[in-house]
Design a protein around this motif. Structure first.
Motif, PDB file in Angstrom:
ATOM      1  N   UNK A  52     -49.933 -19.513  54.529  1.00  0.00           N
ATOM      2  CA  UNK A  52     -48.608 -19.693  53.969  1.00  0.00           C
ATOM      3  C   UNK A  52     -47.552 -19.221  54.947  1.00  0.00           C
ATOM      4  N   UNK A  53     -46.379 -18.918  54.440  1.00  0.00           N
ATOM      5  CA  UNK A  53     -45.243 -18.526  55.271  1.00  0.00           C
ATOM      6  C   UNK A  53     -44.702 -17.180  54.810  1.00  0.00           C
ATOM      7  N   UNK A  54     -44.442 -16.316  55.769  1.00  0.00           N
ATOM      8  CA  UNK A  54     -43.856 -15.012  55.487  1.00  0.00           C
ATOM      9  C   UNK A  54     -42.487 -14.937  56.161  1.00  0.00           C
ATOM     10  N   UNK A  55     -41.450 -14.639  55.379  1.00  0.00           N
ATOM     11  CA  UNK A  55     -40.068 -14.592  55.873  1.00  0.00           C
ATOM     12  C   UNK A  55     -39.551 -13.165  55.735  1.00  0.00           C
ATOM     13  N   UNK A  56     -38.991 -12.647  56.814  1.00  0.00           N
ATOM     14  CA  UNK A  56     -38.392 -11.313  56.802  1.00  0.00           C
ATOM     15  C   UNK A  56     -36.878 -11.441  56.845  1.00  0.00           C
ATOM     16  N   UNK A  57     -36.209 -10.863  55.852  1.00  0.00           N
ATOM     17  CA  UNK A  57     -34.752 -10.883  55.764  1.00  0.00           C
ATOM     18  C   UNK A  57     -34.210  -9.473  55.959  1.00  0.00           C
ATOM     19  N   UNK A  58     -33.139  -9.349  56.737  1.00  0.00           N
ATOM     20  CA  UNK A  58     -32.521  -8.046  56.988  1.00  0.00           C
ATOM     21  C   UNK A  58     -31.140  -8.018  56.341  1.00  0.00           C
ATOM     22  N   UNK A  59     -30.894  -6.998  55.548  1.00  0.00           N
ATOM     23  CA  UNK A  59     -29.612  -6.878  54.850  1.00  0.00           C
ATOM     24  C   UNK A  59     -28.514  -6.441  55.816  1.00  0.00           C
ATOM     25  N   UNK A  60     -27.311  -6.942  55.580  1.00  0.00           N
ATOM     26  CA  UNK A  60     -26.147  -6.575  56.376  1.00  0.00           C
ATOM     27  C   UNK A  60     -25.037  -6.103  55.443  1.00  0.00           C
ATOM     28  N   UNK A  61     -24.303  -5.109  55.906  1.00  0.00           N
ATOM     29  CA  UNK A  61     -23.148  -4.653  55.135  1.00  0.00           C
ATOM     30  C   UNK A  61     -22.052  -5.704  55.174  1.00  0.00           C
ATOM     31  N   UNK A  62     -21.429  -5.947  54.043  1.00  0.00           N
ATOM     32  CA  UNK A  62     -20.349  -6.907  53.970  1.00  0.00           C
ATOM     33  C   UNK A  62     -19.047  -6.271  54.445  1.00  0.00           C
ATOM     34  N   UNK A  63     -18.116  -7.081  54.934  1.00  0.00           N
ATOM     35  CA  UNK A  63     -16.811  -6.527  55.331  1.00  0.00           C
ATOM     36  C   UNK A  63     -16.147  -5.815  54.172  1.00  0.00           C
ATOM     37  N   UNK A  64     -15.716  -4.603  54.441  1.00  0.00           N
ATOM     38  CA  UNK A  64     -15.046  -3.822  53.402  1.00  0.00           C
ATOM     39  C   UNK A  64     -15.997  -3.081  52.481  1.00  0.00           C
ATOM     40  N   UNK A  65     -17.320  -3.248  52.681  1.00  0.00           N
ATOM     41  CA  UNK A  65     -18.304  -2.561  51.845  1.00  0.00           C
ATOM     42  C   UNK A  65     -19.362  -1.929  52.742  1.00  0.00           C
ATOM     43  N   UNK A  66     -19.029  -0.836  53.433  1.00  0.00           N
ATOM     44  CA  UNK A  66     -19.957  -0.260  54.418  1.00  0.00           C
ATOM     45  C   UNK A  66     -21.198   0.370  53.804  1.00  0.00           C
ATOM     46  N   UNK A  67     -21.153   0.710  52.539  1.00  0.00           N
ATOM     47  CA  UNK A  67     -22.297   1.380  51.903  1.00  0.00           C
ATOM     48  C   UNK A  67     -22.993   0.489  50.877  1.00  0.00           C
ATOM     49  N   UNK A  68     -22.916  -0.821  51.101  1.00  0.00           N
ATOM     50  CA  UNK A  68     -23.493  -1.748  50.119  1.00  0.00           C
ATOM     51  C   UNK A  68     -25.017  -1.746  50.147  1.00  0.00           C
ATOM     52  N   UNK A  69     -25.607  -1.377  51.296  1.00  0.00           N
ATOM     53  CA  UNK A  69     -27.068  -1.375  51.385  1.00  0.00           C
ATOM     54  C   UNK A  69     -27.593  -0.100  50.754  1.00  0.00           C
ATOM     55  N   UNK A  70     -28.090  -0.210  49.549  1.00  0.00           N
ATOM     56  CA  UNK A  70     -28.650   0.920  48.822  1.00  0.00           C
ATOM     57  C   UNK A  70     -29.811   0.413  47.971  1.00  0.00           C
ATOM     58  N   UNK A  71     -30.649   1.323  47.467  1.00  0.00           N
ATOM     59  CA  UNK A  71     -31.829   0.873  46.702  1.00  0.00           C
ATOM     60  C   UNK A  71     -31.490  -0.009  45.513  1.00  0.00           C
ATOM     61  N   UNK A  72     -30.388   0.269  44.836  1.00  0.00           N
ATOM     62  CA  UNK A  72     -30.032  -0.537  43.662  1.00  0.00           C
ATOM     63  C   UNK A  72     -29.743  -1.976  44.050  1.00  0.00           C
ATOM     64  N   UNK A  73     -28.911  -2.173  45.072  1.00  0.00           N
ATOM     65  CA  UNK A  73     -28.583  -3.520  45.509  1.00  0.00           C
ATOM     66  C   UNK A  73     -29.789  -4.237  46.096  1.00  0.00           C
ATOM     67  N   UNK A  74     -30.646  -3.504  46.790  1.00  0.00           N
ATOM     68  CA  UNK A  74     -31.854  -4.124  47.350  1.00  0.00           C
ATOM     69  C   UNK A  74     -32.779  -4.595  46.236  1.00  0.00           C
ATOM     70  N   UNK A  75     -32.946  -3.778  45.204  1.00  0.00           N
ATOM     71  CA  UNK A  75     -33.786  -4.194  44.071  1.00  0.00           C
ATOM     72  C   UNK A  75     -33.191  -5.392  43.351  1.00  0.00           C
ATOM     73  N   UNK A  76     -31.864  -5.404  43.221  1.00  0.00           N
ATOM     74  CA  UNK A  76     -31.212  -6.558  42.589  1.00  0.00           C
ATOM     75  C   UNK A  76     -31.425  -7.814  43.413  1.00  0.00           C
ATOM     76  N   UNK A  77     -31.299  -7.684  44.739  1.00  0.00           N
ATOM     77  CA  UNK A  77     -31.504  -8.836  45.622  1.00  0.00           C
ATOM     78  C   UNK A  77     -32.938  -9.345  45.536  1.00  0.00           C
ATOM     79  N   UNK A  78     -33.907  -8.435  45.464  1.00  0.00           N
ATOM     80  CA  UNK A  78     -35.304  -8.848  45.339  1.00  0.00           C
ATOM     81  C   UNK A  78     -35.517  -9.657  44.071  1.00  0.00           C
ATOM     82  N   UNK A  79     -34.956  -9.183  42.965  1.00  0.00           N
ATOM     83  CA  UNK A  79     -35.114  -9.908  41.706  1.00  0.00           C
ATOM     84  C   UNK A  79     -34.500 -11.293  41.751  1.00  0.00           C
TER      85      UNK A  79
END
Length: 586
Positions: A52-79
């Protein structure tokens, strides 16, 4: 009434061992029959075994949101990513976090990996933006001037008409504004003028040009310059257009009507986000028989959507369109005929796949983070089969070592142990085959390791019981009483040991993700089956074998020879002898 004799308590396994064996035999036949009737005669394999295929995605902070990468947002993105991929019918896909800012998406062989990759790769925020300008884009597309040639933007995926749910619709193409009116539309749109009045012919007046107007906004001039230079046929320019912009910014963006054909847009600030969409799906219009996309907004989103559609419905093309923008790309730009609120439908020249894809994006496109695709790894079926072959060889070696040990040390008792292992193997295989279609269980390489570890756990339960029986024989008891007296103590030890193994597997399953869960699930399943096999097969079979001449006489190859075990005379016999001699000495 005579009191019951001590040590002769009822024992289900002693009185009716055949009943327990019949029960487990019926269970085995039922599971095997269900496996063959369902057509799933082999366990479903995971991506590391089937390919099959395995894809690796890396999160980036959005402009104006330097602390957006956190466990809560990562779990939401996974879902959201998991629901988006599963929305394509990929029920075996694995989506999990790795570290603090990476998400791994595993898509098994047999699915449309390219389609799934497109859905996974477009993981930025979803916005609804008003269209200010649209024009065809190509290698030699000039800047908007006084040309009065209209450019169609209808049909296919990026265009159509938005209408209230249930209203009769068509799929007419909506012509865009002429190049003459585009520059004026940009200026008035950025100033949020209520109703610009474009014209379809003639050269622009000096006052119509933002460059010539004393009050022209420098940002507007910059956007027009970017729009003029933008070539959406260039992959690099297309990828860079609209990226890293704030929702409040006006942007230039690209869209594709048909493969190989592109349109470029100037879009106003976002007025509705993907988070305002409660549900969206592709469906067939019962009146026209055509594919449409139906949307349902949240309460807050419905108010926003009604505001924007009320305004757009009064505009002239292209300013009566709103663009659905995902990751800076226009995925659809329907025109608005009337004000809409909670429910809306997008019609156009959709086919089933394009309607379902757009519905999937609208439903699951609102991620709290933006991602970039770091790597894409394809696991071939050949590599997967090699890994499976290696795992099976390792399991075979482990099983062979267990068999050699049992035969060398327990001799005839090894026959009972091997039959018990066979029963455990049959139950495990059939249940795993049925769990594939039932709950989506996929056998990956760690799960195979869990099954190999289970061989030792199951054999350990047999050894505990055999050693208890041999201890009773060492104390001078015959085989049949030894079998029954050994069982209560062996049973407690087996249950405690299996409970600890199952608890460890359950904790491991709950606190881990991805492939490690496969190991934990297999370990927990085989631990439960070990209890079933020991209670309903090993103990009853041991009771029946104890009644045979080969085992009851304690031959040298039975594994229960009293001489080899160093059996001693009963202790209470020696006590009676000493008690009878003491009075004589006194």
């Amino acid at each position: 009434m005579a009191a019951p004799k001590k040590g002769r308590g009822p024992s289900g396994g002693q009185g009716r061992p055949g009943r327990a064996l019949v029960i487990i035999l019926i269970a085995m036949v039922a599971l095997a029959g269900g496996m063959f009737l369902s057509g799933h005669t082999t366990p479903r394999l995971g991506i590391d075994l089937a390919g099959g295929t395995s894809i690796t995605l890396k999160a980036k902070n959005q402009p104006g949101k330097p602390n957006a990468i956190n466990p809560t947002n990562m779990d939401t993105a996974v879902g959201i990513i998991e629901r988006r991929v599963n929305g394509l019918g990929v029920s075996e896909a694995e989506v999990q976090t790795q570290g603090s800012d990476n998400i791994i998406v595993n898509i098994p062989k047999g699915t449309n990996s390219e389609q799934a990759r497109e859905q996974v790769g477009t993981t930025a925020q979803l916005y609804f933006r008003p269209v200010l300008t649209v024009a065809a884009s190509g290698p030699e597309q000039p800047a908007p001037t006084g040309s009065a040639t209209p450019t169609p933007s209808g049909s296919a995926k990026p265009s159509g008409e938005a209408s209230p749910g249930g209203e009769d619709k068509g799929d007419k193409a909506t012509p865009s504004a002429s190049a003459t009116t585009q520059g004026r539309a940009v200026t008035e749109g950025l100033k949020k003028a209520p109703t610009p009045t474009p014209t379809n012919t003639g050269e622009p007046k000096p006052s119509d040009s933002p460059e010539a107007s004393p009050s022209a906004d420098p940002a507007t001039a910059k956007l027009q310059e970017e729009f003029a230079k933008l070539n959406c046929a260039d992959p690099e320019q297309r990828a860079a257009a609209g990226k890293d912009a704030l929702p409040t910014d006006s942007i230039v963006a690209c869209g594709s009507n048909v493969p190989g054909s592109y349109e470029k847009y100037i879009l106003g600030p976002a007025e509705v986000s993907g988070g305002d969409v409660d549900d969206a799906k592709g469906a067939i219009d019962q009146q026209t028989g055509e594919w449409i996309v139906s949307m349902e907004f949240s309460s807050a989103g419905a108010k926003k959507f009604q505001t924007i559609t009320s305004r757009l419905s009064q505009q002239q093309p292209p300013m009566n369109q709103f663009a659905i923008v995902l990751d800076g790309e226009v995925v659809s730009a329907p025109s608005v005929r009337t004000a809409l609120s909670k429910n809306a439908q997008i019609s156009g020249s959709f086919n089933q796949q394009s309607a379902e894809d757009l519905g999937n994006i609208l439903s699951y496109g609102a991620l709290p983070l933006t991602f970039e695709e770091v790597s894409v790894t394809t696991v071939t079926a050949a590599l997967g089969s090699e890994q499976l072959k290696g795992g099976l060889i390792a399991g075979g070696i482990g099983l062979a070592l267990v068999v050699i040990y049992l035969v060398a040390y327990y001799r005839g008792l090894a026959f009972i142990a091997l039959l018990s292992l066979l029963v455990s193997g049959i139950l495990t295989y059939t249940i795993m085959s049925l769990l594939g279609p039932a709950i989506g269980f996929a056998l990956n390489l760690p799960a195979v390791c869990g099954a190999i570890v289970a061989i030792g756990i199951t054999a350990d339960s047999f050894i505990v019981y055999f050693e208890r029986v041999r201890d009773e024989i060492r104390e001078g008891r015959t085989l049949r009483p030894a079998i029954e007296r050994a069982w209560p103590r062996a049973r407690r030890t087996i249950l405690v040991s299996d409970f600890v193994s199952f608890l460890a597997a359950a904790v491991l399953f709950l606190v881990t993700v991805g492939k490690v869960q496969g190991f934990a699930f297999t370990l927990g399943l085989t631990t439960l089956l070990d209890v079933v096999v020991v209670f309903f097969f090993t103990k009853p079979l041991m009771t029946l074998m104890g009644r045979t001449k080969f085992f009851s006489q304690g031959g040298s190859w039975s594994g229960l020879d009293p001489k080899r075990l160093g059996a001693q005379p009963p202790l209470r016999r020696s006590r009676r002898v000493s008690a009878s001699t003491e009075p004589k000495e006194a």
